[in-house]
Design an enzyme around this catalytic site. Sequence first.
Site, PDB file in Angstrom:
ATOM      1  N   ILE A  31      -4.169   6.612 -12.892  1.00  0.00           N
ATOM      2  CA  ILE A  31      -4.387   5.304 -12.277  1.00  0.00           C
ATOM      3  C   ILE A  31      -5.283   4.481 -13.187  1.00  0.00           C
ATOM      4  O   ILE A  31      -6.285   4.988 -13.685  1.00  0.00           O
ATOM      5  CB  ILE A  31      -5.068   5.442 -10.901  1.00  0.00           C
ATOM      6  CG1 ILE A  31      -4.284   6.413 -10.020  1.00  0.00           C
ATOM      7  CG2 ILE A  31      -5.206   4.092 -10.218  1.00  0.00           C
ATOM      8  CD1 ILE A  31      -5.078   6.942  -8.861  1.00  0.00           C
ATOM      9  N   CYS A  32      -4.910   3.254 -13.382  1.00  0.00           N
ATOM     10  CA  CYS A  32      -5.769   2.378 -14.175  1.00  0.00           C
ATOM     11  C   CYS A  32      -6.562   1.484 -13.237  1.00  0.00           C
ATOM     12  O   CYS A  32      -6.059   0.498 -12.701  1.00  0.00           O
ATOM     13  CB  CYS A  32      -4.933   1.531 -15.130  1.00  0.00           C
ATOM     14  SG  CYS A  32      -5.964   0.670 -16.300  1.00  0.00           S
ATOM     15  N   LEU A  33      -7.791   1.870 -13.031  1.00  0.00           N
ATOM     16  CA  LEU A  33      -8.633   1.134 -12.087  1.00  0.00           C
ATOM     17  C   LEU A  33     -10.051   1.131 -12.658  1.00  0.00           C
ATOM     18  O   LEU A  33     -10.606   2.195 -12.951  1.00  0.00           O
ATOM     19  CB  LEU A  33      -8.579   1.832 -10.721  1.00  0.00           C
ATOM     20  CG  LEU A  33      -9.216   1.132  -9.542  1.00  0.00           C
ATOM     21  CD1 LEU A  33      -8.559  -0.214  -9.278  1.00  0.00           C
ATOM     22  CD2 LEU A  33      -9.105   2.000  -8.302  1.00  0.00           C
TER      23      LEU A  33
END
Lengths: 261, 184
Positions: free
Chosen positions: B119-121
């Site tokens: 996840i790119c967060l």
Amino acid sequence: MIERTAVRQDEAESRSEKSGADCVHEESRMKHGEEGASSQVHAGPNPAGGEEASAAGSSDQGGSFDCNICLELAQDPVVTLCGHLFCWPCLYRWLQMHSICQECPVCKASVEEEKVIPLYGRGKVNCVDPRTKAVPGLNIPQRPSGQRPETARQAEQHYHNSGFNFMAGPAGPAATARFGNITLSAGFGLFPSLFGFQLHGFPDTGGLGGGPGIHLGTAGGLAGSHIHPTPPTSPDQQQEALLSRLLLLLGVFVIVCLLLF
Amino acid sequence: MTGNLPQDVQQHSSSIVQPAAGKLPKPASQLVDSHSVSRRLQSELMSLMTCGDPGISAFPEGDNIFSWIGTIKGSNATVYEGLSYKLTLKFPTDYPFKPPVVKFDTLCFHPNVDQFGNICLDILQDKWSSAYDVRTILLSIQSLLGEPNNDSPLNSYAAALWADQEEFKKVMRKQYRDAAGLTR
């Protein structure tokens, strides 16, 4: 989106930090939506945001004094200028790990180690926090000490001082006048402008007529309050004033006589 | 470090596996205090179970408190409505000073999730704060589902398709069903 905002961040300040172009900037979005959905957030007990939780009335989860990092009752509690409570060891570790950008974990306000305020409760002073021992690589220093303003009473004492100075200060020339009474009449001539104060200065010397030597010293040192631990009562003062006025009249008369004849 | 990377999936995933490795000072590997970490995790678990947020849940995987399985339900009025996603959360020994590694276990067709579930967060990387917890992470990911950041996609196909919500939903639901069929 309402669900998005259930993160406890107090300030809805819009910091538009653009770092990491390959990432979703959830952080800023959380902040923006916070106000709109805060009521929803507070619907249930807040796990970590003790302050907010108690503010919303969920008193069953008494976390008002829990550290925002370890979620336990704060040990060596410190509070940031933005008002967020932490254990000192927890906050110190966080600041060490984020030494580039030192910010409050809760609201991202900048935090300076020296400006952190320690909370001194009534509990044991030197109870050792187990976490401090368990971090070998990190030597956690003492909490910064509190920034203590001057004692409130001191200001009052200062006021007293000045009050006494008013009386004791002119006592100098008054005393010389006393000596002048006896020996030198020229003493007054030298301080014509102070002559007006004579009226106030004299009562003092009259009251402590027994020890003019001490009085001289106090007048010089401007420490009247030390010599007069208890201010004279008003009837006494009145008597003294009367007496001193008589003395003054007498003195003036003598001086005039000496000058004339 | 995360500033000027090409929009390339491999680069992305490598930057995610080692979150902001060059940016922060070395997290001194001996900063291990598993006792206080597990106490914090237990306290998080307690509050997560009592607060009852709709659509999110999480529980330690087996006996290991440092590894959790989380579940997120797609929010209403999004294409993910009615779907349920499993995630893994792996907590480092210096949690909460460092973020957990969170991945989708269920295949998730989303602009900011790659095929491996990364996840790119930002809050899971350089914007992590020790005041965040499992609940805030899961809520953030839940809202990310409905509001992707299409400017920096991990899955550029999904990002391109997002504009056409009907088509996106179709592709996404198909992938979801296929993945579910594979795992079941």
